[in-house]
Motif scaffolding. Structure first.
Motif, PDB file in Angstrom:
ATOM      1  N   LYS A  98      47.084  28.442   3.009  1.00 10.14           N
ATOM      2  CA  LYS A  98      45.834  28.406   2.224  1.00 10.14           C
ATOM      3  C   LYS A  98      44.895  28.025   3.256  1.00 10.14           C
ATOM      4  O   LYS A  98      45.304  27.782   4.532  1.00 10.14           O
ATOM      5  CB  LYS A  98      45.898  26.914   1.620  1.00 10.14           C
ATOM      6  CG  LYS A  98      47.008  26.769   0.344  1.00 10.14           C
ATOM      7  CD  LYS A  98      46.955  25.490  -0.338  1.00 10.14           C
ATOM      8  CE  LYS A  98      48.013  25.214  -1.260  1.00 10.14           C
ATOM      9  NZ  LYS A  98      48.198  23.954  -1.632  1.00 10.14           N
ATOM     10  N   PRO A  99      43.548  28.237   2.873  1.00 10.27           N
ATOM     11  CA  PRO A  99      42.348  28.236   3.989  1.00 10.27           C
ATOM     12  C   PRO A  99      42.358  26.860   4.601  1.00 10.27           C
ATOM     13  O   PRO A  99      42.567  25.844   3.843  1.00 10.27           O
ATOM     14  CB  PRO A  99      41.085  28.599   2.962  1.00 10.27           C
ATOM     15  CG  PRO A  99      41.761  29.216   1.898  1.00 10.27           C
ATOM     16  CD  PRO A  99      43.146  28.751   1.756  1.00 10.27           C
ATOM     17  N   ALA A 100      41.803  26.657   5.865  1.00  4.20           N
ATOM     18  CA  ALA A 100      41.791  25.510   6.484  1.00  4.20           C
ATOM     19  C   ALA A 100      40.578  25.703   7.560  1.00  4.20           C
ATOM     20  O   ALA A 100      40.059  26.531   7.838  1.00  4.20           O
ATOM     21  CB  ALA A 100      43.055  25.065   7.008  1.00  4.20           C
ATOM     22  N   THR A 101      40.339  24.527   8.196  1.00  6.54           N
ATOM     23  CA  THR A 101      39.401  24.367   9.068  1.00  6.54           C
ATOM     24  C   THR A 101      40.231  24.261  10.696  1.00  6.54           C
ATOM     25  O   THR A 101      40.902  23.426  10.726  1.00  6.54           O
ATOM     26  CB  THR A 101      38.460  23.463   9.298  1.00  6.54           C
ATOM     27  OG1 THR A 101      37.409  23.637   7.856  1.00  6.54           O
ATOM     28  CG2 THR A 101      37.569  23.339  10.225  1.00  6.54           C
ATOM     29  N   LEU A 102      40.176  25.028  11.467  1.00  7.38           N
ATOM     30  CA  LEU A 102      40.633  25.033  12.867  1.00  7.38           C
ATOM     31  C   LEU A 102      39.721  24.673  13.889  1.00  7.38           C
ATOM     32  O   LEU A 102      38.461  24.952  13.729  1.00  7.38           O
ATOM     33  CB  LEU A 102      41.133  26.668  13.333  1.00  7.38           C
ATOM     34  CG  LEU A 102      41.379  26.613  14.994  1.00  7.38           C
ATOM     35  CD1 LEU A 102      42.577  25.974  15.216  1.00  7.38           C
ATOM     36  CD2 LEU A 102      41.520  28.365  15.302  1.00  7.38           C
ATOM     37  N   THR A 103      40.014  23.301  14.660  1.00 13.29           N
ATOM     38  CA  THR A 103      39.221  22.934  15.787  1.00 13.29           C
ATOM     39  C   THR A 103      39.869  22.859  16.929  1.00 13.29           C
ATOM     40  O   THR A 103      40.989  22.435  17.143  1.00 13.29           O
ATOM     41  CB  THR A 103      38.780  21.464  15.294  1.00 13.29           C
ATOM     42  OG1 THR A 103      38.032  21.650  13.844  1.00 13.29           O
ATOM     43  CG2 THR A 103      37.764  20.637  16.192  1.00 13.29           C
ATOM     44  N   VAL A 104      39.183  23.598  17.943  1.00 14.26           N
ATOM     45  CA  VAL A 104      39.738  23.813  19.038  1.00 14.26           C
ATOM     46  C   VAL A 104      38.837  23.068  20.154  1.00 14.26           C
ATOM     47  O   VAL A 104      37.417  22.998  20.157  1.00 14.26           O
ATOM     48  CB  VAL A 104      39.783  25.059  19.688  1.00 14.26           C
ATOM     49  CG1 VAL A 104      40.356  25.079  21.050  1.00 14.26           C
ATOM     50  CG2 VAL A 104      40.852  25.746  18.756  1.00 14.26           C
ATOM     51  N   THR A 105      39.217  22.106  20.945  1.00 11.74           N
ATOM     52  CA  THR A 105      38.416  21.384  22.000  1.00 11.74           C
ATOM     53  C   THR A 105      39.370  21.847  23.334  1.00 11.74           C
ATOM     54  O   THR A 105      40.341  21.490  23.876  1.00 11.74           O
ATOM     55  CB  THR A 105      38.645  19.876  21.928  1.00 11.74           C
ATOM     56  OG1 THR A 105      38.147  19.503  20.769  1.00 11.74           O
ATOM     57  CG2 THR A 105      37.750  19.172  23.058  1.00 11.74           C
ATOM     58  N   SER A 106      38.354  22.665  24.157  1.00 10.02           N
ATOM     59  CA  SER A 106      38.841  23.344  25.366  1.00 10.02           C
ATOM     60  C   SER A 106      38.148  22.696  26.592  1.00 10.02           C
ATOM     61  O   SER A 106      36.917  22.833  27.034  1.00 10.02           O
ATOM     62  CB  SER A 106      38.619  24.719  25.309  1.00 10.02           C
ATOM     63  OG  SER A 106      38.914  25.479  26.543  1.00 10.02           O
ATOM     64  N   ALA A 137      42.617  21.253   9.824  1.00 14.96           N
ATOM     65  CA  ALA A 137      42.341  20.347   8.492  1.00 14.96           C
ATOM     66  C   ALA A 137      42.345  20.885   7.516  1.00 14.96           C
ATOM     67  O   ALA A 137      41.753  22.206   7.228  1.00 14.96           O
ATOM     68  CB  ALA A 137      40.998  19.462   8.847  1.00 14.96           C
ATOM     69  N   ARG A 138      42.683  20.496   6.100  1.00 15.11           N
ATOM     70  CA  ARG A 138      42.626  21.188   5.042  1.00 15.11           C
ATOM     71  C   ARG A 138      42.147  19.763   4.070  1.00 15.11           C
ATOM     72  O   ARG A 138      42.675  18.757   3.846  1.00 15.11           O
ATOM     73  CB  ARG A 138      43.755  21.591   4.650  1.00 15.11           C
ATOM     74  CG  ARG A 138      43.552  22.307   3.151  1.00 15.11           C
ATOM     75  CD  ARG A 138      45.092  23.047   2.848  1.00 15.11           C
ATOM     76  NE  ARG A 138      45.438  24.135   3.946  1.00 15.11           N
ATOM     77  CZ  ARG A 138      46.377  24.317   4.243  1.00 15.11           C
ATOM     78  NH1 ARG A 138      47.373  23.484   4.004  1.00 15.11           N
ATOM     79  NH2 ARG A 138      46.561  25.423   5.198  1.00 15.11           N
ATOM     80  N   GLY A 139      40.950  19.978   3.350  1.00 14.78           N
ATOM     81  CA  GLY A 139      40.531  19.035   2.244  1.00 14.78           C
ATOM     82  C   GLY A 139      40.015  17.820   3.265  1.00 14.78           C
ATOM     83  O   GLY A 139      40.147  16.694   2.491  1.00 14.78           O
ATOM     84  N   GLY A 140      39.537  18.007   4.316  1.00 20.41           N
ATOM     85  CA  GLY A 140      39.176  16.758   5.066  1.00 20.41           C
ATOM     86  C   GLY A 140      40.269  15.879   5.877  1.00 20.41           C
ATOM     87  O   GLY A 140      40.070  14.937   6.514  1.00 20.41           O
ATOM     88  N   GLN A 141      41.560  16.183   5.207  1.00 24.54           N
ATOM     89  CA  GLN A 141      42.800  15.827   5.975  1.00 24.54           C
ATOM     90  C   GLN A 141      43.463  16.591   7.089  1.00 24.54           C
ATOM     91  O   GLN A 141      43.599  17.868   7.093  1.00 24.54           O
ATOM     92  CB  GLN A 141      43.525  15.233   4.934  1.00 24.54           C
ATOM     93  CG  GLN A 141      43.154  14.454   3.694  1.00 24.54           C
ATOM     94  CD  GLN A 141      42.842  13.068   4.304  1.00 24.54           C
ATOM     95  OE1 GLN A 141      43.718  12.564   5.153  1.00 24.54           O
ATOM     96  NE2 GLN A 141      41.730  12.605   3.914  1.00 24.54           N
ATOM     97  N   SER A 142      43.724  15.805   8.117  1.00 22.94           N
ATOM     98  CA  SER A 142      44.480  16.676   9.299  1.00 22.94           C
ATOM     99  C   SER A 142      45.916  17.066   8.608  1.00 22.94           C
ATOM    100  O   SER A 142      46.522  16.316   8.295  1.00 22.94           O
ATOM    101  CB  SER A 142      44.612  15.979  10.438  1.00 22.94           C
ATOM    102  OG  SER A 142      45.348  16.476  11.590  1.00 22.94           O
ATOM    103  N   ILE A 143      46.215  18.322   9.106  1.00 23.13           N
ATOM    104  CA  ILE A 143      47.358  18.610   8.724  1.00 23.13           C
ATOM    105  C   ILE A 143      48.210  19.012   9.774  1.00 23.13           C
ATOM    106  O   ILE A 143      49.762  19.072   9.614  1.00 23.13           O
ATOM    107  CB  ILE A 143      47.741  19.909   7.643  1.00 23.13           C
ATOM    108  CG1 ILE A 143      46.930  21.127   8.402  1.00 23.13           C
ATOM    109  CG2 ILE A 143      46.848  19.526   6.355  1.00 23.13           C
ATOM    110  CD1 ILE A 143      47.163  22.270   7.369  1.00 23.13           C
ATOM    111  N   MET A 144      47.863  19.333  10.986  1.00 20.00           N
ATOM    112  CA  MET A 144      48.448  19.470  12.121  1.00 20.00           C
ATOM    113  C   MET A 144      47.511  19.416  13.223  1.00 20.00           C
ATOM    114  O   MET A 144      46.307  19.548  13.286  1.00 20.00           O
ATOM    115  CB  MET A 144      49.137  20.771  12.457  1.00 20.00           C
ATOM    116  CG  MET A 144      48.303  21.968  12.251  1.00 20.00           C
ATOM    117  SD  MET A 144      49.276  23.505  12.353  1.00 20.00           S
ATOM    118  CE  MET A 144      48.371  24.581  11.159  1.00 20.00           C
ATOM    119  N   SER A 145      48.147  19.005  14.491  1.00 16.28           N
ATOM    120  CA  SER A 145      47.247  18.586  15.820  1.00 16.28           C
ATOM    121  C   SER A 145      48.182  18.507  16.918  1.00 16.28           C
ATOM    122  O   SER A 145      49.451  18.119  16.577  1.00 16.28           O
ATOM    123  CB  SER A 145      46.562  17.627  15.641  1.00 16.28           C
ATOM    124  OG  SER A 145      46.992  16.414  15.545  1.00 16.28           O
ATOM    125  N   GLY A 146      47.561  18.846  18.100  1.00 18.58           N
ATOM    126  CA  GLY A 146      48.347  18.674  19.340  1.00 18.58           C
ATOM    127  C   GLY A 146      47.548  19.206  20.401  1.00 18.58           C
ATOM    128  O   GLY A 146      46.653  19.716  20.072  1.00 18.58           O
TER     129      GLY A 146
END
Length: 172
Positions: A98-106, A137-146
């Motif tokens: 489903k659509p989501a927001t990807l955030t990358v900190t390089s 994140a999806r719907g304001g909730q983190s669904i995966m991170s690393g």
């Protein structure tokens, strides 16, 4: 497929290969995560589907160990021809149900957030020296991170334009 000399390998790196000098840039630079990216395409092909089949949220990332213009202090060879054509980028392929927001900190760069649709989408972000962090994140909730398994550095001993790959899967 294992071609260490050209850095075109997708199988696990093997120290037991006939070393043509490629271990200088291939050792410690896994490409295994790219196989995860192929799975939805293979599944679609085998089933006759017209688009990749995404069954689990995941992201695959890849990047070089240094920016292109870092001076390598112990390499007897000059910087390779064509290096000016490279972009200092971190690449992320999202595989989303489903659509989501990807955030990358390089590294020390500010975080970059990108709205990505369902399916497979590849994004690139300006490379920053330091730790690479990825989250979805999806719907304001983190669904995966690393975070990436290799820190981007501003120094090196030998030129290395190979990439490090890794993946992050959805939190259980």
């Amino acid at each position: 497929m294992l071609d260490y000399g050209e850095s075109h390998y997708i199988g696990p790196y093997s120290a037991n290969h006939s070393d043509d000098g490629s271990s200088q840039w291939a050792a410690g630079m896994p490409h295994d995560a790219w196989r995860n990216l192929y799975k939805p395409y293979i599944k679609a092909y085998k089933s006759g589907a017209m688009a990749p089949i995404i069954e689990q949220d995941e992201l695959v990332y890849w990047y070089r160990p240094t920016p292109k213009n870092v001076a390598c202090t112990n390499d007897p060879l000059p910087q390779p021809n064509g290096v000016n054509m490279l972009h200092d980028s971190v690449f992320v392929a999202t595989m989303l149900t489903k659509p989501a927001t990807l955030t990358v900190t390089s590294g020390s760069n500010p975080p970059v957030s990108i709205e990505v649709p369902a399916g497979i989408v590849t994004s690139n972000i300006s490379m920053g020296v330091g730790v690479q962090k990825f989250s979805v994140a999806r719907g304001g909730q983190s669904i995966m991170s690393g975070q990436g398994g290799l820190e981007i550095k501003d120094n090196c001993r030998h030129w290395n334009y190979n990439v490090y790959t890794g993946s992050v899967v959805r939190n259980a």
